[in-house]
Design a protein around this motif. Structure first.
Motif, PDB file in Angstrom:
ATOM      1  N   ASN A 225       0.824  -1.207   0.000  1.00 33.52           N
ATOM      2  CA  ASN A 225       0.000   0.000   0.000  1.00 33.52           C
ATOM      3  C   ASN A 225       0.861   1.262   0.000  1.00 33.52           C
ATOM      4  O   ASN A 225       0.755   2.091   0.879  1.00 33.52           O
ATOM      5  CB  ASN A 225      -0.878  -0.036   1.256  1.00 33.52           C
ATOM      6  N   ILE A 226       1.702   1.393  -1.013  1.00 34.43           N
ATOM      7  CA  ILE A 226       2.678   2.480  -1.033  1.00 34.43           C
ATOM      8  C   ILE A 226       2.190   3.630  -1.914  1.00 34.43           C
ATOM      9  O   ILE A 226       1.684   3.398  -3.009  1.00 34.43           O
ATOM     10  CB  ILE A 226       4.035   1.948  -1.547  1.00 34.43           C
ATOM     11  N   ASP A 227       2.344   4.862  -1.437  1.00 33.48           N
ATOM     12  CA  ASP A 227       2.126   6.045  -2.275  1.00 33.48           C
ATOM     13  C   ASP A 227       3.512   6.549  -2.670  1.00 33.48           C
ATOM     14  O   ASP A 227       4.326   6.881  -1.805  1.00 33.48           O
ATOM     15  CB  ASP A 227       1.395   7.158  -1.504  1.00 33.48           C
ATOM     16  N   ILE A 228       3.764   6.604  -3.973  1.00 33.38           N
ATOM     17  CA  ILE A 228       5.099   7.010  -4.423  1.00 33.38           C
ATOM     18  C   ILE A 228       5.024   8.265  -5.283  1.00 33.38           C
ATOM     19  O   ILE A 228       4.110   8.425  -6.088  1.00 33.38           O
ATOM     20  CB  ILE A 228       5.811   5.863  -5.194  1.00 33.38           C
ATOM     21  N   LYS A 229       5.990   9.141  -5.051  1.00 30.71           N
ATOM     22  CA  LYS A 229       6.152  10.334  -5.888  1.00 30.71           C
ATOM     23  C   LYS A 229       7.650  10.459  -6.160  1.00 30.71           C
ATOM     24  O   LYS A 229       8.444  10.596  -5.224  1.00 30.71           O
ATOM     25  CB  LYS A 229       5.626  11.576  -5.177  1.00 30.71           C
ATOM     26  N   ALA A 230       8.015  10.392  -7.415  1.00 32.00           N
ATOM     27  CA  ALA A 230       9.432  10.421  -7.785  1.00 32.00           C
ATOM     28  C   ALA A 230       9.629  11.386  -8.942  1.00 32.00           C
ATOM     29  O   ALA A 230       8.804  11.429  -9.860  1.00 32.00           O
ATOM     30  CB  ALA A 230       9.891   9.021  -8.205  1.00 32.00           C
ATOM     31  N   SER A 231      10.699  12.154  -8.899  1.00 35.38           N
ATOM     32  CA  SER A 231      10.948  13.069 -10.019  1.00 35.38           C
ATOM     33  C   SER A 231      12.397  13.530 -10.002  1.00 35.38           C
ATOM     34  O   SER A 231      13.160  13.243  -9.080  1.00 35.38           O
ATOM     35  CB  SER A 231      10.042  14.298  -9.923  1.00 35.38           C
ATOM     36  N   SER A 232      12.750  14.298 -11.024  1.00 33.94           N
ATOM     37  CA  SER A 232      14.049  14.961 -11.010  1.00 33.94           C
ATOM     38  C   SER A 232      14.039  16.005  -9.895  1.00 33.94           C
ATOM     39  O   SER A 232      12.975  16.461  -9.474  1.00 33.94           O
ATOM     40  CB  SER A 232      14.291  15.649 -12.356  1.00 33.94           C
ATOM     41  N   ALA A 233      15.214  16.369  -9.432  1.00 32.87           N
ATOM     42  CA  ALA A 233      15.300  17.369  -8.363  1.00 32.87           C
ATOM     43  C   ALA A 233      14.818  18.736  -8.855  1.00 32.87           C
ATOM     44  O   ALA A 233      14.232  19.510  -8.102  1.00 32.87           O
ATOM     45  CB  ALA A 233      16.742  17.460  -7.866  1.00 32.87           C
ATOM     46  N   ALA A 234      15.027  18.998 -10.139  1.00 38.21           N
ATOM     47  CA  ALA A 234      14.713  20.325 -10.695  1.00 38.21           C
ATOM     48  C   ALA A 234      13.234  20.687 -10.586  1.00 38.21           C
ATOM     49  O   ALA A 234      12.884  21.854 -10.436  1.00 38.21           O
ATOM     50  CB  ALA A 234      15.157  20.392 -12.165  1.00 38.21           C
ATOM     51  N   ILE A 235      12.340  19.694 -10.665  1.00 39.98           N
ATOM     52  CA  ILE A 235      10.907  20.020 -10.682  1.00 39.98           C
ATOM     53  C   ILE A 235      10.135  19.388  -9.531  1.00 39.98           C
ATOM     54  O   ILE A 235       8.910  19.429  -9.515  1.00 39.98           O
ATOM     55  CB  ILE A 235      10.249  19.588 -12.019  1.00 39.98           C
ATOM     56  N   ASN A 236      10.842  18.826  -8.552  1.00 35.82           N
ATOM     57  CA  ASN A 236      10.146  18.106  -7.484  1.00 35.82           C
ATOM     58  C   ASN A 236       9.120  18.971  -6.754  1.00 35.82           C
ATOM     59  O   ASN A 236       7.970  18.563  -6.564  1.00 35.82           O
ATOM     60  CB  ASN A 236      11.155  17.510  -6.506  1.00 35.82           C
ATOM     61  N   ASP A 237       9.530  20.175  -6.358  1.00 37.06           N
ATOM     62  CA  ASP A 237       8.602  21.061  -5.625  1.00 37.06           C
ATOM     63  C   ASP A 237       7.372  21.377  -6.459  1.00 37.06           C
ATOM     64  O   ASP A 237       6.242  21.363  -5.955  1.00 37.06           O
ATOM     65  CB  ASP A 237       9.301  22.376  -5.234  1.00 37.06           C
ATOM     66  N   LYS A 238       7.596  21.658  -7.741  1.00 38.26           N
ATOM     67  CA  LYS A 238       6.464  22.015  -8.621  1.00 38.26           C
ATOM     68  C   LYS A 238       5.530  20.822  -8.813  1.00 38.26           C
ATOM     69  O   LYS A 238       4.308  20.968  -8.848  1.00 38.26           O
ATOM     70  CB  LYS A 238       6.978  22.488  -9.992  1.00 38.26           C
ATOM     71  N   MET A 239       6.104  19.633  -8.951  1.00 45.14           N
ATOM     72  CA  MET A 239       5.273  18.437  -9.118  1.00 45.14           C
ATOM     73  C   MET A 239       4.428  18.210  -7.865  1.00 45.14           C
ATOM     74  O   MET A 239       3.228  17.969  -7.965  1.00 45.14           O
ATOM     75  CB  MET A 239       6.142  17.203  -9.401  1.00 45.14           C
ATOM     76  N   LEU A 240       5.061  18.298  -6.696  1.00 47.70           N
ATOM     77  CA  LEU A 240       4.331  18.068  -5.441  1.00 47.70           C
ATOM     78  C   LEU A 240       3.213  19.097  -5.261  1.00 47.70           C
ATOM     79  O   LEU A 240       2.123  18.767  -4.792  1.00 47.70           O
ATOM     80  CB  LEU A 240       5.282  18.100  -4.246  1.00 47.70           C
ATOM     81  N   GLU A 241       3.474  20.316  -5.662  1.00 47.39           N
ATOM     82  CA  GLU A 241       2.451  21.374  -5.603  1.00 47.39           C
ATOM     83  C   GLU A 241       1.240  20.976  -6.454  1.00 47.39           C
ATOM     84  O   GLU A 241       0.091  21.121  -6.039  1.00 47.39           O
ATOM     85  CB  GLU A 241       3.086  22.686  -6.136  1.00 47.39           C
ATOM     86  N   ASN A 242       1.517  20.419  -7.639  1.00 46.19           N
ATOM     87  CA  ASN A 242       0.445  19.966  -8.533  1.00 46.19           C
ATOM     88  C   ASN A 242      -0.317  18.772  -7.988  1.00 46.19           C
ATOM     89  O   ASN A 242      -1.450  18.520  -8.381  1.00 46.19           O
ATOM     90  CB  ASN A 242       1.028  19.593  -9.903  1.00 46.19           C
ATOM     91  N   LEU A 243       0.356  17.995  -7.132  1.00 47.39           N
ATOM     92  CA  LEU A 243      -0.247  16.743  -6.639  1.00 47.39           C
ATOM     93  C   LEU A 243      -0.851  16.878  -5.245  1.00 47.39           C
ATOM     94  O   LEU A 243      -1.108  15.889  -4.581  1.00 47.39           O
ATOM     95  CB  LEU A 243       0.823  15.635  -6.615  1.00 47.39           C
ATOM     96  N   LYS A 244      -1.074  18.116  -4.820  1.00 52.66           N
ATOM     97  CA  LYS A 244      -1.579  18.330  -3.450  1.00 52.66           C
ATOM     98  C   LYS A 244      -2.840  17.532  -3.155  1.00 52.66           C
ATOM     99  O   LYS A 244      -3.043  17.055  -2.053  1.00 52.66           O
ATOM    100  CB  LYS A 244      -1.832  19.820  -3.224  1.00 52.66           C
ATOM    101  N   ASN A 245      -3.703  17.399  -4.161  1.00 54.52           N
ATOM    102  CA  ASN A 245      -4.979  16.691  -3.930  1.00 54.52           C
ATOM    103  C   ASN A 245      -4.953  15.242  -4.389  1.00 54.52           C
ATOM    104  O   ASN A 245      -5.977  14.570  -4.441  1.00 54.52           O
ATOM    105  CB  ASN A 245      -6.129  17.424  -4.656  1.00 54.52           C
ATOM    106  N   PHE A 246      -3.780  14.770  -4.750  1.00 53.73           N
ATOM    107  CA  PHE A 246      -3.670  13.419  -5.325  1.00 53.73           C
ATOM    108  C   PHE A 246      -3.721  12.371  -4.229  1.00 53.73           C
ATOM    109  O   PHE A 246      -2.949  12.400  -3.298  1.00 53.73           O
ATOM    110  CB  PHE A 246      -2.351  13.338  -6.102  1.00 53.73           C
TER     111      PHE A 246
END
Length: 246
Positions: A225-246
């Motif tokens: 039951n894992i929730d995973i979020k992985a990305s390049s360091a350059a866009i990690n903050d922006k991706m997480l911001e987009n996924l706030k409701n995910f």
């Protein structure tokens, strides 16, 4: 020449052996597509057969290591500090439909942390591997995550049904292991999914980190039951911001 550990060497030999039957069976699936019954039972057999080969090969040299596998579940052996984490075919649905996008994934967890990961795409003959503090590689070429910083230039993947992120360019490939390997190699910029199993992401999460990317802490979740979020360091903050409701 890259120096690899004895454990990674064992993993490579195991997947090379197991992949022979995958390639052969994938050829058969093509023929079964057009039959009335379809290839479903056949593919389940392949999955189990490949896992059996991997367990046998890995156990030959490391007799006491434990296992977490998709088909057999948790196998506790004498050595509980070292655990092989196996997905014999990540992307089974693709395999089932004759789509050549799937991989064998093996991770090795030692004393609570991932130390080796291997993702092998047998059809494209792409061997992705990583070891803790030694970097990530594809067929002996060093991997680095993408350096793109503008979200509209980035490409993301998630196998989440019905997920629509209008602001992100999305793909759904059907193989979490390859998605993570692709983030590590800069082909994708980010990958995220909720409620996924450990064997789908164990090897790939190490790979992304070793290629300079960021993966959230997976230890807070249980195996299934894992929730995973992985990305390049350059866009990690922006991706997480987009996924706030995910």
């Amino acid at each position: 020449m890259i120096s690899i550990s004895a454990n990674l060497n064992i993993m490579i030999k195991a997947v090379e052996k197991a992949s022979k039957s995958i390639i052969r069976d994938f050829g058969e699936v093509e023929k079964l597509q057009v039959s009335k019954k379809g290839p479903k039972d056949f593919v389940t057999k392949t999955d189990k057969h490949v896992e059996k080969i991997l367990i046998e090969e890995l156990s030959k040299i490391k007799k006491n290591y434990s296992f977490v596998t998709e088909e057999s579940g948790i196998i506790k052996n004498k050595d509980k500090d070292n655990t092989w984490i196996i997905d014999p075919i990540d992307g089974t649905t693709n395999f089932l439909h004759g789509i050549p996008h799937f991989a064998i994934s093996i991770g090795l967890k030692s004393k609570g942390e991932m130390i080796s990961g291997l993702i092998f795409d047998p059809i494209k003959d792409e061997m992705f591997f990583a070891e803790k503090d030694k970097g990530a590689f594809l067929n002996n070429q060093r991997l680095r995550v993408s350096k793109k910083s503008a979200l509209d230039e980035c490409l993301f993947s998630s196998n989440h049904e019905g997920v629509k992120f209008s602001s992100l360019n999305m793909r759904c490939s059907g193989s979490a292991a390859l998605d993570l390997a692709y983030v590590a190699s800069g082909r994708l910029d980010g990958y995220f999914q909720n409620k996924i199993n450990l064997w789908d992401v164990a090897a790939g999460s190490l790979m992304v980190k070793e290629a300079g990317g960021i993966v959230n802490n997976l230890d807070q979740y249980d195996t299934y039951n894992i929730d995973i979020k992985a990305s390049s360091a350059a866009i990690n903050d922006k991706m997480l911001e987009n996924l706030k409701n995910f």
